[in-house]
Design a protein around this motif. Structure first.
Motif, PDB file in Angstrom:
ATOM      1  N   TRP A  81       0.814  -1.221   0.000  1.00  0.00           N
ATOM      2  CA  TRP A  81       0.000   0.000   0.000  1.00  0.00           C
ATOM      3  C   TRP A  81       0.845   1.267   0.000  1.00  0.00           C
ATOM      4  O   TRP A  81       0.531   2.234  -0.700  1.00  0.00           O
ATOM      5  N   ASP A 121     -11.443   6.660  -5.064  1.00  0.00           N
ATOM      6  CA  ASP A 121     -11.997   5.378  -4.633  1.00  0.00           C
ATOM      7  C   ASP A 121     -10.947   4.279  -4.724  1.00  0.00           C
ATOM      8  O   ASP A 121     -10.837   3.427  -3.836  1.00  0.00           O
ATOM      9  N   SER A 122     -10.158   4.304  -5.793  1.00  0.00           N
ATOM     10  CA  SER A 122      -9.125   3.286  -5.951  1.00  0.00           C
ATOM     11  C   SER A 122      -8.030   3.447  -4.906  1.00  0.00           C
ATOM     12  O   SER A 122      -7.445   2.455  -4.447  1.00  0.00           O
ATOM     13  N   GLY A 125      -9.332   2.037  -1.835  1.00  0.00           N
ATOM     14  CA  GLY A 125      -9.284   0.592  -2.023  1.00  0.00           C
ATOM     15  C   GLY A 125      -7.899   0.030  -1.760  1.00  0.00           C
ATOM     16  O   GLY A 125      -7.756  -1.067  -1.194  1.00  0.00           O
ATOM     17  N   THR A 126      -6.853   0.764  -2.158  1.00  0.00           N
ATOM     18  CA  THR A 126      -5.483   0.336  -1.890  1.00  0.00           C
ATOM     19  C   THR A 126      -5.213   0.280  -0.391  1.00  0.00           C
ATOM     20  O   THR A 126      -4.583  -0.656   0.109  1.00  0.00           O
ATOM     21  N   ARG A 128      -7.486  -0.083   1.994  1.00  0.00           N
ATOM     22  CA  ARG A 128      -8.282  -1.177   2.563  1.00  0.00           C
ATOM     23  C   ARG A 128      -7.635  -2.529   2.268  1.00  0.00           C
ATOM     24  O   ARG A 128      -7.599  -3.400   3.127  1.00  0.00           O
ATOM     25  N   ALA A 129      -7.108  -2.684   1.049  1.00  0.00           N
ATOM     26  CA  ALA A 129      -6.427  -3.927   0.700  1.00  0.00           C
ATOM     27  C   ALA A 129      -5.154  -4.106   1.513  1.00  0.00           C
ATOM     28  O   ALA A 129      -4.702  -5.241   1.724  1.00  0.00           O
ATOM     29  N   THR A 134     -11.754   1.164   7.795  1.00  0.00           N
ATOM     30  CA  THR A 134     -12.410   2.302   7.149  1.00  0.00           C
ATOM     31  C   THR A 134     -12.193   3.567   7.965  1.00  0.00           C
ATOM     32  O   THR A 134     -12.090   4.667   7.410  1.00  0.00           O
TER      33      THR A 134
END
Length: 238
Positions: A81, A121-122, A125-126, A128-129, A134
């Motif tokens: 990340w 958003d991406s 997402g990175t 979160r991955a 959150t």
């Protein structure tokens, strides 16, 4: 040259062609010089032809922003990340440096464009991955602010005084008047420290790219520390 112009005139008009031509015009002469009339002239059409593809100047500007955001490197999962976030932020910065009008245009919009929303958003997402909650991802986005899009609000950027925004070429620092230096000695000290040696690769003035990456590294290191600690907003001190 005449044949090339005639070929362009015969090329079917499309939204993509309109937006990319508008971006090129703004790059060459600045966003303030762009109008539907001179855009139509550049495309070899009457102004009314543009409105079949863009409803108005605001929609045109939103589309131009999305063209610029589309130049940011796509995600590359598997790199971790921290490296991924840093890589894409610096790619965003490179895109904005190619289009100096874009930061101010982005700031002027009351709502985010579809491409900006998809990019942000991406990035979430990175995070979160990478195992971020959150809650922490939410606060990271606040901490990053416009830096997530490759630019920042610089307190000591002379271009702010001229109403410009975003990445700027290094400029020599303005000397602080003696009376102001006496009243604000700490600011005077860092203003003097901003001058680099004449023989450096940077030259005189602050290295804007270095300052951006310096702050980005600090933020990413701090975020990494909080992530490892399992930080949540519920655990913040009173």
């Amino acid at each position: 040259m005449a044949e090339q112009a005639e070929t362009l005139r015969r090329t079917p008009l499309s939204r993509d062609r309109i937006l990319r031509t508008a971006v090129a015009l703004a790059d060459a002469a600045g966003i303030d010089s762009l109008s539907m009339r001179n855009l139509a002239q550049e495309l070899g059409v009457v102004p009314m032809a543009l409105y079949k593809h863009v409803a108005n100047k605001d929609e045109l500007l939103d589309g131009m922003i999305d063209v610029v955001i589309g130049e940011i490197d796509p995600p590359a999962p598997g790199s971790g990340w921290k490296r991924e976030i840093g890589r894409r932020i610096l790619s965003a910065r490179q895109a904005l440096r190619r289009h100096p009008w874009a930061p101010l245009a982005i700031e002027s919009r009351t709502t985010a464009t579809p491409a900006i929303l998809a990019y942000l958003d991406s990035m979430v997402g990175t995070l979160r991955a990478g195992g971020f909650s959150t809650d922490l991802a939410h606060h990271v986005m606040h901490a990053m602010g416009s830096r997530m899009l490759g630019f920042s609000q610089e307190l000591f950027d002379p271009s702010r005084q001229a109403g410009r925004s975003g990445p700027a070429e290094p400029e020599p620092p303005a000397a602080m008047p003696p009376e102001a230096a006496a009243r604000f000695p700490h600011l005077a000290a860092i203003a003097a420290a901003a001058a680099h040696d004449d023989g450096s690769v940077v030259g005189s003035g602050c290295d804007d790219q270095f300052e951006f990456e310096f702050a980005l590294d600090l933020l990413l290191d701090g975020i990494e520390r909080l992530h490892r600690q399992g930080w949540t907003s519920a655990r913040r001190p009173d």
